[in-house]
Design an enzyme around this catalytic site. Structure first.
Site, PDB file in Angstrom:
ATOM      1  N   ASP A 284     -48.212  -5.485  18.245  1.00  0.00           N
ATOM      2  CA  ASP A 284     -47.076  -4.865  17.550  1.00  0.00           C
ATOM      3  C   ASP A 284     -47.592  -4.347  16.220  1.00  0.00           C
ATOM      4  O   ASP A 284     -48.128  -5.134  15.412  1.00  0.00           O
ATOM      5  CB  ASP A 284     -45.955  -5.893  17.336  1.00  0.00           C
ATOM      6  CG  ASP A 284     -44.809  -5.329  16.516  1.00  0.00           C
ATOM      7  OD1 ASP A 284     -44.265  -4.281  16.909  1.00  0.00           O
ATOM      8  OD2 ASP A 284     -44.468  -5.925  15.467  1.00  0.00           O
TER       9      ASP A 284
ATOM     10  N   GLU B  14     -47.356  -0.468  21.649  1.00  0.00           N
ATOM     11  CA  GLU B  14     -46.082   0.251  21.729  1.00  0.00           C
ATOM     12  C   GLU B  14     -46.283   1.726  21.437  1.00  0.00           C
ATOM     13  O   GLU B  14     -47.147   2.112  20.646  1.00  0.00           O
ATOM     14  CB  GLU B  14     -45.074  -0.362  20.758  1.00  0.00           C
ATOM     15  CG  GLU B  14     -45.586  -0.536  19.342  1.00  0.00           C
ATOM     16  CD  GLU B  14     -44.625  -1.294  18.463  1.00  0.00           C
ATOM     17  OE1 GLU B  14     -43.441  -1.337  18.785  1.00  0.00           O
ATOM     18  OE2 GLU B  14     -45.064  -1.839  17.429  1.00  0.00           O
TER      19      GLU B  14
ATOM     20  N   CYS C 275     -35.438 -12.430  22.895  1.00  0.00           N
ATOM     21  CA  CYS C 275     -36.186 -13.687  22.828  1.00  0.00           C
ATOM     22  C   CYS C 275     -37.276 -13.664  23.894  1.00  0.00           C
ATOM     23  O   CYS C 275     -36.995 -13.485  25.080  1.00  0.00           O
ATOM     24  CB  CYS C 275     -35.244 -14.873  23.044  1.00  0.00           C
ATOM     25  SG  CYS C 275     -36.106 -16.457  23.158  1.00  0.00           S
TER      26      CYS C 275
ATOM     27  N   CYS D 241     -36.642 -16.902  26.537  1.00  0.00           N
ATOM     28  CA  CYS D 241     -35.589 -16.947  27.557  1.00  0.00           C
ATOM     29  C   CYS D 241     -35.012 -15.580  27.899  1.00  0.00           C
ATOM     30  O   CYS D 241     -34.213 -15.464  28.828  1.00  0.00           O
ATOM     31  CB  CYS D 241     -34.457 -17.876  27.099  1.00  0.00           C
ATOM     32  SG  CYS D 241     -33.525 -17.245  25.675  1.00  0.00           S
TER      33      CYS D 241
ATOM     34  N   CYS E 193     -33.411 -18.282  18.292  1.00  0.00           N
ATOM     35  CA  CYS E 193     -32.630 -17.847  19.442  1.00  0.00           C
ATOM     36  C   CYS E 193     -31.412 -18.762  19.614  1.00  0.00           C
ATOM     37  O   CYS E 193     -31.566 -19.995  19.686  1.00  0.00           O
ATOM     38  CB  CYS E 193     -33.489 -17.882  20.701  1.00  0.00           C
ATOM     39  SG  CYS E 193     -32.587 -17.439  22.205  1.00  0.00           S
TER      40      CYS E 193
ATOM     41  N   ASP F 195     -42.424 -10.435  14.249  1.00  0.00           N
ATOM     42  CA  ASP F 195     -43.509  -9.574  14.720  1.00  0.00           C
ATOM     43  C   ASP F 195     -44.239 -10.190  15.908  1.00  0.00           C
ATOM     44  O   ASP F 195     -44.588  -9.480  16.863  1.00  0.00           O
ATOM     45  CB  ASP F 195     -44.491  -9.306  13.575  1.00  0.00           C
ATOM     46  CG  ASP F 195     -43.849  -8.557  12.423  1.00  0.00           C
ATOM     47  OD1 ASP F 195     -42.989  -7.703  12.693  1.00  0.00           O
ATOM     48  OD2 ASP F 195     -44.194  -8.821  11.259  1.00  0.00           O
TER      49      ASP F 195
END
Length: 386
Positions: free
Chosen positions: A185, A289, A341, A344, A360, A370
């Site tokens: 990232d 990305e 998250c 999950c 979360c 990050d």
């Protein structure tokens, strides 16, 4: 072992006679470009329905041009052919609506160069033999062992230095497999954050940037003063005319600010090279990305930081190094990577940039913003490649 095309840049140290010859060759390339461009424009003005003179037809005109202007024989003949090819490509881009109209070149430009396709020879550790120039001193030539030189470019940049840029074909051994994967990232505070929790800082050259800004200001002020003085002198003296180049003070400032800017660019490039090479050696699959840097730079609060981070250059280096060394680079869309998250899959909604950590509400996992985004990027990439 695979063959690749790569670039090598060396510093040149020409003597005074070679410097004069280089400027003659720069001027010859510029002269041929301007002559061919003027011919194409006048041809179109006289007969708009006439066919365009392509690169091969321009090469045929070189013989007549050399007879009319004998000084063109002092240049490497292939460099004049490259000029015709470049002008031909410029017109093709214009006709395809992918570029603007070719412009005439000026001898006052701070950057001058010529490109040739003739053979170069390494004659010693720090000496090369160039067409028309003969033996010329250069920086280390150890990089030129076991490579095939395809074309070369000799340039003089705003810092006042001479460089030789080479396009070579070389053999590269693929790196050993490590079996590791990573998601990256990119950010402003840190250049890259890996899914392993490692943060790679951005390049920092505050002192050099301060010096470059100072000399940029001095250059602008001195150039303005010189322009005012030239206009006043030429208005009061009708016979003896002055030019801006007659004032050396602003030229010193131009060279100084260019050298500080080049040092910043060189150090940033060196930092990115070391970082990307280290990543390619460690991981077999790298997922990043797909960010639209140009769009993000419209945010004036972050534009300078984004430009300093050099995300595009970072991605480009990763791409070609993965291709060279047999690794895989996967590019994914960054949508919602910082909001989901990674444990999950719960979508927690949009968060302000000031929120760097969050928990979360479904699984109570505490996340670094990050690192969580980097893990989600890795999951997207692995899913894309199966």
């Amino acid at each position: 072992m695979s063959k690749i095309i790569k670039g090598i840049k060396l510093r040149l140290y020409p003597n005074q006679a070679q410097q004069a010859q280089l400027w003659q060759m720069f001027g010859n390339d510029r002269f041929v470009w301007n002559q061919m461009l003027a011919m194409a424009k006048s041809r179109y003005e006289n007969n708009p329905s006439s066919h365009f003179v392509n690169g091969y037809q321009m090469d045929a005109l070189l013989k007549t041009l050399k007879q009319e202007y004998p000084f063109l024989r002092e240049s490497d003949s292939t460099s004049l052919q490259v000029v015709n090819h470049n002008l031909d490509q410029a017109f093709k881009m214009l006709f395809q609506h992918k570029g603007g109209q070719p412009r005439f070149k000026s001898r006052r430009s701070s950057y001058q160069s010529y490109t040739g396709k003739s053979k170069l020879y390494v004659v010693a550790k720090r000496y090369l033999k160039l067409p028309k120039l003969g033996y010329i001193k250069t920086s280390k030539t150890s990089q030129l062992q076991n490579v095939k030189i395809k074309r070369y470019t000799v340039s003089h940049d705003p810092t006042g230095r001479y460089y030789l840029s080479l396009q070579v074909e070389a053999e590269v051994n693929q790196l050993p497999r490590t079996g590791k994967t990573v998601g990256l990232d990119v950010g402003v505070a840190d250049l890259a954050i890996s899914s392993d929790g490692i943060k790679y800082g951005t390049f920092n050259a505050r002192w050099l940037e301060k010096q470059a800004t100072k000399w940029q200001s001095r250059y602008a002020k001195r150039c303005h003063r010189a322009n005012v003085a030239v206009r006043q002198w030429n208005h009061n003296h009708k016979t003896a005319k002055l030019e801006l180049d007659d004032y050396q003070n602003w030229q010193l400032a131009r060279v100084m600010k260019s050298r500080y800017q080049q040092r910043i660019a060189n150090q940033r490039r060196d930092y990115l090279h070391k970082l990307t090479t280290n990543l390619v050696k460690q991981y077999d699959v790298i997922v990043i990305e797909d960010l639209k840097t140009k769009n993000l730079q419209k945010n004036h609060y972050l534009a300078k930081s984004i430009a300093n981070a050099s995300w595009y250059q970072f991605r480009t280096m990763l791409q070609y190094k993965c291709d060279w060394y047999g690794k895989q680079l996967v590019v994914v869309k960054p949508n919602y990577t910082s909001q989901i998250c990674s444990h999950c899959g719960f979508h927690s909604g949009k968060k302000a940039l000031a929120i760097r950590e969050w928990t979360c509400p479904r699984c109570d996992t505490h996340h670094d913003r990050d690192i969580n985004a980097a893990v989600n990027i890795l999951h997207k990439g692995l899913k894309a490649v199966g």
